[in-house]
Design a protein around this motif. Structure first.
Motif, PDB file in Angstrom:
ATOM      1  N   THR A  44       0.870  -1.172   0.000  1.00 13.84           N
ATOM      2  CA  THR A  44       0.000   0.000   0.000  1.00 13.84           C
ATOM      3  C   THR A  44       0.912   1.227   0.000  1.00 13.84           C
ATOM      4  O   THR A  44       1.864   1.299   0.775  1.00 13.84           O
ATOM      5  CB  THR A  44      -0.902   0.007   1.249  1.00 13.84           C
ATOM      6  N   ILE A  45       0.600   2.182  -0.885  1.00 17.50           N
ATOM      7  CA  ILE A  45       1.440   3.366  -1.018  1.00 17.50           C
ATOM      8  C   ILE A  45       0.615   4.632  -0.846  1.00 17.50           C
ATOM      9  O   ILE A  45      -0.602   4.616  -1.000  1.00 17.50           O
ATOM     10  CB  ILE A  45       2.156   3.396  -2.392  1.00 17.50           C
ATOM     11  N   GLN A  46       1.312   5.705  -0.516  1.00 13.48           N
ATOM     12  CA  GLN A  46       0.674   7.010  -0.396  1.00 13.48           C
ATOM     13  C   GLN A  46       1.453   8.006  -1.225  1.00 13.48           C
ATOM     14  O   GLN A  46       2.689   8.071  -1.139  1.00 13.48           O
ATOM     15  CB  GLN A  46       0.620   7.472   1.060  1.00 13.48           C
ATOM     16  N   LEU A  47       0.730   8.782  -2.028  1.00 15.54           N
ATOM     17  CA  LEU A  47       1.347   9.807  -2.852  1.00 15.54           C
ATOM     18  C   LEU A  47       1.513  11.055  -1.983  1.00 15.54           C
ATOM     19  O   LEU A  47       0.532  11.678  -1.591  1.00 15.54           O
ATOM     20  CB  LEU A  47       0.480  10.108  -4.070  1.00 15.54           C
ATOM     21  N   MET A  48       2.755  11.399  -1.679  1.00 11.54           N
ATOM     22  CA  MET A  48       3.045  12.487  -0.754  1.00 11.54           C
ATOM     23  C   MET A  48       3.187  13.844  -1.452  1.00 11.54           C
ATOM     24  O   MET A  48       2.664  14.843  -0.998  1.00 11.54           O
ATOM     25  CB  MET A  48       4.326  12.187   0.033  1.00 11.54           C
ATOM     26  N   ARG A  49       3.953  13.878  -2.556  1.00 12.03           N
ATOM     27  CA  ARG A  49       4.260  15.136  -3.240  1.00 12.03           C
ATOM     28  C   ARG A  49       4.352  14.900  -4.745  1.00 12.03           C
ATOM     29  O   ARG A  49       4.518  13.779  -5.190  1.00 12.03           O
ATOM     30  CB  ARG A  49       5.590  15.722  -2.758  1.00 12.03           C
ATOM     31  N   ARG A  50       4.294  16.000  -5.491  1.00 15.46           N
ATOM     32  CA  ARG A  50       4.501  15.961  -6.933  1.00 15.46           C
ATOM     33  C   ARG A  50       5.520  17.025  -7.312  1.00 15.46           C
ATOM     34  O   ARG A  50       5.640  18.050  -6.633  1.00 15.46           O
ATOM     35  CB  ARG A  50       3.202  16.189  -7.687  1.00 15.46           C
ATOM     36  N   MET A  97       6.098  17.885 -20.856  1.00 16.43           N
ATOM     37  CA  MET A  97       6.089  17.838 -19.400  1.00 16.43           C
ATOM     38  C   MET A  97       6.652  16.499 -18.949  1.00 16.43           C
ATOM     39  O   MET A  97       6.556  15.510 -19.672  1.00 16.43           O
ATOM     40  CB  MET A  97       4.666  17.969 -18.841  1.00 16.43           C
ATOM     41  N   TYR A  98       7.215  16.485 -17.771  1.00 15.17           N
ATOM     42  CA  TYR A  98       7.606  15.259 -17.091  1.00 15.17           C
ATOM     43  C   TYR A  98       7.841  15.600 -15.637  1.00 15.17           C
ATOM     44  O   TYR A  98       7.806  16.757 -15.237  1.00 15.17           O
ATOM     45  CB  TYR A  98       8.855  14.610 -17.721  1.00 15.17           C
ATOM     46  N   GLY A  99       8.083  14.596 -14.828  1.00 12.12           N
ATOM     47  CA  GLY A  99       8.318  14.860 -13.412  1.00 12.12           C
ATOM     48  C   GLY A  99       8.352  13.573 -12.617  1.00 12.12           C
ATOM     49  O   GLY A  99       8.674  12.505 -13.131  1.00 12.12           O
ATOM     50  N   TYR A 100       7.974  13.715 -11.339  1.00 13.42           N
ATOM     51  CA  TYR A 100       7.941  12.541 -10.469  1.00 13.42           C
ATOM     52  C   TYR A 100       6.993  12.788  -9.305  1.00 13.42           C
ATOM     53  O   TYR A 100       6.668  13.923  -8.957  1.00 13.42           O
ATOM     54  CB  TYR A 100       9.334  12.164  -9.959  1.00 13.42           C
ATOM     55  N   TYR A 101       6.552  11.673  -8.728  1.00 13.44           N
ATOM     56  CA  TYR A 101       5.780  11.690  -7.488  1.00 13.44           C
ATOM     57  C   TYR A 101       6.677  11.149  -6.385  1.00 13.44           C
ATOM     58  O   TYR A 101       7.420  10.186  -6.599  1.00 13.44           O
ATOM     59  CB  TYR A 101       4.548  10.791  -7.580  1.00 13.44           C
ATOM     60  N   LEU A 102       6.581  11.736  -5.209  1.00 13.43           N
ATOM     61  CA  LEU A 102       7.219  11.164  -4.027  1.00 13.43           C
ATOM     62  C   LEU A 102       6.171  10.276  -3.368  1.00 13.43           C
ATOM     63  O   LEU A 102       5.108  10.758  -2.955  1.00 13.43           O
ATOM     64  CB  LEU A 102       7.689  12.247  -3.061  1.00 13.43           C
ATOM     65  N   MET A 103       6.463   8.990  -3.308  1.00 15.90           N
ATOM     66  CA  MET A 103       5.554   8.002  -2.720  1.00 15.90           C
ATOM     67  C   MET A 103       6.142   7.496  -1.414  1.00 15.90           C
ATOM     68  O   MET A 103       7.356   7.543  -1.200  1.00 15.90           O
ATOM     69  CB  MET A 103       5.373   6.810  -3.659  1.00 15.90           C
ATOM     70  N   ARG A 104       5.252   6.993  -0.564  1.00 11.25           N
ATOM     71  CA  ARG A 104       5.677   6.389   0.702  1.00 11.25           C
ATOM     72  C   ARG A 104       4.951   5.066   0.864  1.00 11.25           C
ATOM     73  O   ARG A 104       3.729   5.000   0.702  1.00 11.25           O
ATOM     74  CB  ARG A 104       5.346   7.318   1.864  1.00 11.25           C
ATOM     75  N   LYS A 110       9.118   3.700   3.894  1.00 14.11           N
ATOM     76  CA  LYS A 110      10.124   3.965   2.866  1.00 14.11           C
ATOM     77  C   LYS A 110       9.558   4.910   1.813  1.00 14.11           C
ATOM     78  O   LYS A 110       8.477   4.696   1.292  1.00 14.11           O
ATOM     79  CB  LYS A 110      10.574   2.666   2.183  1.00 14.11           C
ATOM     80  N   GLU A 111      10.319   5.983   1.509  1.00 13.90           N
ATOM     81  CA  GLU A 111       9.917   6.926   0.473  1.00 13.90           C
ATOM     82  C   GLU A 111      10.718   6.653  -0.798  1.00 13.90           C
ATOM     83  O   GLU A 111      11.886   6.261  -0.730  1.00 13.90           O
ATOM     84  CB  GLU A 111      10.117   8.365   0.941  1.00 13.90           C
ATOM     85  N   PHE A 112      10.073   6.861  -1.937  1.00 16.04           N
ATOM     86  CA  PHE A 112      10.730   6.640  -3.225  1.00 16.04           C
ATOM     87  C   PHE A 112      10.074   7.509  -4.283  1.00 16.04           C
ATOM     88  O   PHE A 112       8.927   7.929  -4.137  1.00 16.04           O
ATOM     89  CB  PHE A 112      10.681   5.153  -3.618  1.00 16.04           C
ATOM     90  N   HIS A 113      10.824   7.791  -5.344  1.00 16.26           N
ATOM     91  CA  HIS A 113      10.318   8.588  -6.457  1.00 16.26           C
ATOM     92  C   HIS A 113       9.744   7.684  -7.531  1.00 16.26           C
ATOM     93  O   HIS A 113      10.359   6.670  -7.886  1.00 16.26           O
ATOM     94  CB  HIS A 113      11.426   9.445  -7.073  1.00 16.26           C
ATOM     95  N   VAL A 114       8.589   8.066  -8.044  1.00 18.32           N
ATOM     96  CA  VAL A 114       7.971   7.389  -9.173  1.00 18.32           C
ATOM     97  C   VAL A 114       8.001   8.367 -10.341  1.00 18.32           C
ATOM     98  O   VAL A 114       7.474   9.483 -10.239  1.00 18.32           O
ATOM     99  CB  VAL A 114       6.519   6.964  -8.849  1.00 18.32           C
TER     100      VAL A 114
END
Length: 128
Positions: A44-50, A97-104, A110-114
């Motif tokens: 289970t993950i949570q999208l923290m930031r974009r 456009m492009y970028g990433y989400y910070l997920m937890r 554990k946090e990681f970039h998607v």
């Protein structure tokens, strides 16, 4: 549609030009994009930031950063997906456009970039 998978999270993007809201004579081009986030991981993950990078063909670069998406820090269970629609304005008729989400991961924090795959924003008449 463009798609990219990072650590079991699949991000897909569809774009559409909005001629009714655009004004080429005033260098104003409006695009919408649909994001589909699919959790193909066992966690289970949570999208923290974009964090977005927006470019037009004049090499104008904008960065957009913030908490969650559309004001929400989504929780996505394994096998579930979340879709949302957003938009952007460009000063030219083509951009990207492009970028990433910070997920937890909720299990262990554990946090990681998607990665959000790079996608093109282009008016249909530029394709002819």
């Amino acid at each position: 549609m463009v798609t990219q998978v990072t650590e079991g999270v699949r991000v897909s993007v569809l774009t559409e030009y909005q001629p009714d809201y655009s004004s080429p004579l005033h260098a104003h081009y409006v695009f919408v994009y649909r994001i589909i986030i699919e959790n193909q991981s066992p966690y289970t993950i949570q999208l923290m930031r974009r964090h977005w990078f927006v470019f037009d063909s004049n090499w104008m670069i904008k960065e957009v950063e913030g908490t969650g998406v559309r004001g929400k820090q989504l929780i996505i269970e394994p096998g579930q997906k979340h879709e949302y629609v957003s938009g952007c304005n460009l000063r030219t008729d083509i951009g990207k456009m492009y970028g990433y989400y910070l997920m937890r991961r909720l299990l262990d924090g554990k946090e990681f970039h998607v990665q959000i795959p790079q996608f093109t924003l282009i008016t249909p008449y530029r394709l002819n």
